[in-house]
Write a protein that holds these residues in place. Structure first.
Motif, PDB file in Angstrom:
ATOM      1  N   ILE A 538       0.867  -1.175   0.000  1.00 12.86           N
ATOM      2  CA  ILE A 538       0.000   0.000   0.000  1.00 12.86           C
ATOM      3  C   ILE A 538       0.903   1.223   0.000  1.00 12.86           C
ATOM      4  O   ILE A 538       1.818   1.331   0.823  1.00 12.86           O
ATOM      5  CB  ILE A 538      -0.935   0.032   1.226  1.00 12.86           C
ATOM      6  N   LEU A 539       0.666   2.125  -0.952  1.00 11.13           N
ATOM      7  CA  LEU A 539       1.424   3.370  -1.033  1.00 11.13           C
ATOM      8  C   LEU A 539       0.510   4.516  -0.624  1.00 11.13           C
ATOM      9  O   LEU A 539      -0.572   4.694  -1.196  1.00 11.13           O
ATOM     10  CB  LEU A 539       1.926   3.603  -2.453  1.00 11.13           C
ATOM     11  N   VAL A 540       0.937   5.263   0.359  1.00  8.61           N
ATOM     12  CA  VAL A 540       0.164   6.408   0.846  1.00  8.61           C
ATOM     13  C   VAL A 540       0.739   7.662   0.204  1.00  8.61           C
ATOM     14  O   VAL A 540       1.939   7.937   0.321  1.00  8.61           O
ATOM     15  CB  VAL A 540       0.217   6.512   2.378  1.00  8.61           C
ATOM     16  N   MET A 541      -0.111   8.406  -0.485  1.00 10.76           N
ATOM     17  CA  MET A 541       0.344   9.600  -1.183  1.00 10.76           C
ATOM     18  C   MET A 541      -0.158  10.857  -0.489  1.00 10.76           C
ATOM     19  O   MET A 541      -1.277  10.909   0.039  1.00 10.76           O
ATOM     20  CB  MET A 541      -0.127   9.588  -2.640  1.00 10.76           C
ATOM     21  N   HIS A 542       0.707  11.868  -0.529  1.00 11.18           N
ATOM     22  CA  HIS A 542       0.350  13.179   0.038  1.00 11.18           C
ATOM     23  C   HIS A 542       1.134  14.248  -0.719  1.00 11.18           C
ATOM     24  O   HIS A 542       2.362  14.164  -0.836  1.00 11.18           O
ATOM     25  CB  HIS A 542       0.689  13.236   1.534  1.00 11.18           C
ATOM     26  N   VAL A 547       4.523   8.978   0.803  1.00  9.36           N
ATOM     27  CA  VAL A 547       5.013   9.279   2.152  1.00  9.36           C
ATOM     28  C   VAL A 547       5.032   8.046   3.060  1.00  9.36           C
ATOM     29  O   VAL A 547       5.717   8.054   4.091  1.00  9.36           O
ATOM     30  CB  VAL A 547       4.163  10.398   2.801  1.00  9.36           C
ATOM     31  N   GLU A 548       4.285   6.999   2.700  1.00 10.22           N
ATOM     32  CA  GLU A 548       4.296   5.762   3.473  1.00 10.22           C
ATOM     33  C   GLU A 548       4.165   4.589   2.523  1.00 10.22           C
ATOM     34  O   GLU A 548       3.547   4.699   1.466  1.00 10.22           O
ATOM     35  CB  GLU A 548       3.149   5.722   4.498  1.00 10.22           C
ATOM     36  N   GLU A 549       4.732   3.439   2.912  1.00  9.43           N
ATOM     37  CA  GLU A 549       4.687   2.253   2.064  1.00  9.43           C
ATOM     38  C   GLU A 549       4.774   1.016   2.943  1.00  9.43           C
ATOM     39  O   GLU A 549       5.566   0.965   3.885  1.00  9.43           O
ATOM     40  CB  GLU A 549       5.862   2.275   1.083  1.00  9.43           C
ATOM     41  N   GLY A 550       3.925   0.037   2.636  1.00  7.31           N
ATOM     42  CA  GLY A 550       3.955  -1.201   3.395  1.00  7.31           C
ATOM     43  C   GLY A 550       2.648  -1.955   3.279  1.00  7.31           C
ATOM     44  O   GLY A 550       1.742  -1.553   2.543  1.00  7.31           O
ATOM     45  N   THR A 551       2.528  -3.042   4.038  1.00  5.89           N
ATOM     46  CA  THR A 551       1.278  -3.799   4.065  1.00  5.89           C
ATOM     47  C   THR A 551       0.280  -3.102   4.982  1.00  5.89           C
ATOM     48  O   THR A 551       0.629  -2.161   5.718  1.00  5.89           O
ATOM     49  CB  THR A 551       1.520  -5.220   4.562  1.00  5.89           C
ATOM     50  N   HIS A 552      -0.940  -3.595   4.948  1.00  8.76           N
ATOM     51  CA  HIS A 552      -1.991  -3.004   5.785  1.00  8.76           C
ATOM     52  C   HIS A 552      -1.600  -3.056   7.259  1.00  8.76           C
ATOM     53  O   HIS A 552      -1.663  -2.028   7.969  1.00  8.76           O
ATOM     54  CB  HIS A 552      -3.297  -3.766   5.538  1.00  8.76           C
TER      55      HIS A 552
END
Length: 576
Positions: A538-542, A547-552
């Protein structure tokens, strides 16, 4: 190319248009072109016979000879030959011109369909439609009614002037006294009319855009009470288009007055020179009669040249707009790299901006391995859809590069896919045109859409689109997911592909999306976080960055942005 504003596609210059048309294979059929030119010359030569024969009759009558019947037969034979040659010329022109126009139209449409999505969205619908419909019709009508007139007229003028000069050079020079007046009138008209014709085409495009947007947004306009505003915009663009057209006609009438003056001067000079020459026994009455008839015969061809010239200019403006699209450079192919495997996508230093100075993506480095499923999450405006479009090859990044396997076919399914006019089969086989019905039904069954498609009035042959059977947004999305299975791409991007389904049908589309992604590399722009939860990463975009990357589970443990989004989302929903 000459740009007519930030929202319009380019318009080719005259030199670019001529060069493009000459390079087209359909326009370079040597035998057909040779026959066409020869036929036009034969038709022009046949037109010289009647005035010459009538002049001979005048001399014979003065001398007391009766040659009326032979002269009449000669005139009739020349008329028949001219008609046959003229018909052959028009037929050969159609054989050369119509395939060339069809080829140009196909190239223009191909370029439009392959334009980057961001460039296409900046272009107005009216501009596109007016080019591919109004401009094509203008060129087609001109090929049938204008080009033959201009070709016949040009040949007739050249042959007639040569004939009069050969008949009597004094009468020929007298006739040429009209030429400067014609030239001055044309020099006055051309620089004033050319901008008007270009403005007319643009105004028609703006009118079409206003009308299409008004009709398309009619339900929204009624809901918000902005119908009068849209009607006022349609009225303004229609008035502007009409005003430009009136200006074009007014300029043409002013040009007509100058042509009438040239005709008066030319005929007066021929009659005056003929009178003086006959009085001095330097020529015959028959020669003067023939010269006067030749000049009178020029009224039609010169009028044909000058008064179809405005339509010829309109055709030129339409051709320039079509060539402006057709000569656009093809989209760049994905960068090749030996380190990228089939089904793998690598984004290196990718950045993008739609408005200069306002980046929507910055410094994105991402490698998606074969078979991996990536989910993009983030607030609205974070850059998720842009990143998905770039990964799918729909948008070329402003900076950085996208690397993909040479045979890695990519398909994007957006939030609101379009229901193309045609049958259900046509809609599905866009991804695989040679697919058999058995393959189509297998793709429908794999995405659980076979039952409701079979229940349609004509099954796969059911016509859908604006003029056909109405499909719900859920059904269109369902077919788009089935199309992935049929096309069998290595890489698929789902841009909130189940976001519009609503709670009643979200489960069906989620199952279909799961089937469509099975065994493929996938990038999912997640609208609902339950879509992101099963992803490999999962890639968190801002603000255009990851800004964040990893599994749930890992991202929940970090207690960062994703954890905050999850708490806010699950606080009002039951998590399964």
């Amino acid at each position: 190319m000459v740009s007519q504003g930030p929202e319009l596609l380019p318009i080719a210059t005259t030199r670019q248009t001529c060069s493009f048309i000459w390079r087209m294979p359909a326009a370079r059929r040597r035998h057909a072109n040779a026959i066409m030119v020869l036929a036009f010359f034969l038709a022009g030569g046949a037109g010289l016979v009647a005035p010459w024969a009538l002049g001979g009759i005048a001399d014979d009558v003065a001398a007391g000879r009766d040659t009326l019947l032979p002269a009449a037969l000669i005139i009739a034979g020349a008329a028949l030959a001219g008609a046959l040659a003229g018909g052959a010329a028009v037929v050969m022109l159609a054989r050369v011109g119509e395939p060339a126009l069809a080829e140009l139209r196909e190239q223009a449409l191909t370029r439009v369909l392959r334009l980057p999505a961001d460039r296409l969205e900046r272009s107005t619908t009216g501009d596109l439609l007016s080019r591919l419909s109004d401009d094509v019709r203008t060129v087609s009508e001109a090929m049938k009614g204008v080009v033959p007139v201009i070709a016949n007229s040009a040949v007739a003028v050249v042959f007639t002037v040569a004939g009069v000069l050969a008949l009597d050079w004094r009468l020929g020079l007298a006739m040429l006294c009209a030429a400067p007046v014609y030239v001055l009138g044309l020099r006055w008209y051309l620089p004033r009319s050319r901008p008007l014709y270009r403005e007319q085409r643009i105004a028609q495009g703006e009118r079409a855009e206003a009308l299409l947007s008004g009709v398309g947004s009619a339900p929204t306009a009624r809901a918000f009470g902005i119908g009068p505003l849209l009607l006022r915009r349609i009225d303004e663009t229609s008035k502007r288009s009409a005003q430009v057209s009136v200006s074009v006609y007014r300029r043409s009438l002013q040009f007509l007055n100058r042509n009438n003056l040239a005709e008066l001067i030319g005929l007066s000079m021929v009659l005056l020179a003929g009178f003086l020459a006959v009085r001095d026994h330097a020529t015959t009455v028959g020669a003067v009669t023939a010269a006067a008839l030749y000049f009178l015969r020029l009224f039609g061809p010169i009028g044909g040249l000058l008064f179809t010239f405005d339509r010829f200019q309109a055709m030129g403006a339409a051709l320039a707009r079509l060539v402006g699209i057709a000569s656009l450079p093809p989209p760049a192919e994905p960068d090749a790299d030996s380190t990228v495997r089939e089904g793998e996508i690598a984004l290196i230093g990718v950045g993008h901006e739609y408005v200069p100075g306002r980046p929507v993506l910055r410094g994105i480095d991402l490698r998606i391995t074969p078979g991996e499923r990536i989910a993009l999450v983030g607030a609205t405006g974070a850059g998720k859809s842009t990143l998905g479009a770039i990964a799918a090859g729909m948008v070329r990044p402003a900076t950085g590069s996208v690397l993909a396997g040479s045979r890695s076919r990519r398909i994007l399914v957006a939030q609101d896919p379009h229901a193309f006019a045609g049958t259900v089969r046509d809609f599905l086989t866009l991804a695989e045109p040679v697919a058999a019905d058995e393959d189509v039904w297998q793709a429908l069954a794999a995405t659980f859409a076979d039952r409701w498609v079979a229940a349609l009035p004509e099954g796969l042959d059911t016509v859908i689109g604006d003029a056909g059977h109405h499909l719900t947004p859920h059904q269109v999305q369902h077919l788009a997911l089935a199309r992935i299975v049929l096309g069998d791409p290595r890489f698929v991007v789902l841009d909130e592909a189940t976001a519009e389904a609503g709670s009643a049908s979200a489960r069906d589309l989620d199952r279909a999306a799961e089937a469509a992604m099975r065994g493929r590399t996938a990038l999912v722009v997640a609208h609902r976080l339950t879509q992101a939860r099963p992803a490999d990463r999962i890639l968190v975009m801002h603000d255009g960055q990851i800004v964040e990357e990893g599994t749930h589970d890992r991202l929940l443990a970090l207690d960062g942005r994703y954890a905050g989004l999850w708490r806010a989302w699950s606080g009002s929903r039951t998590v399964r």
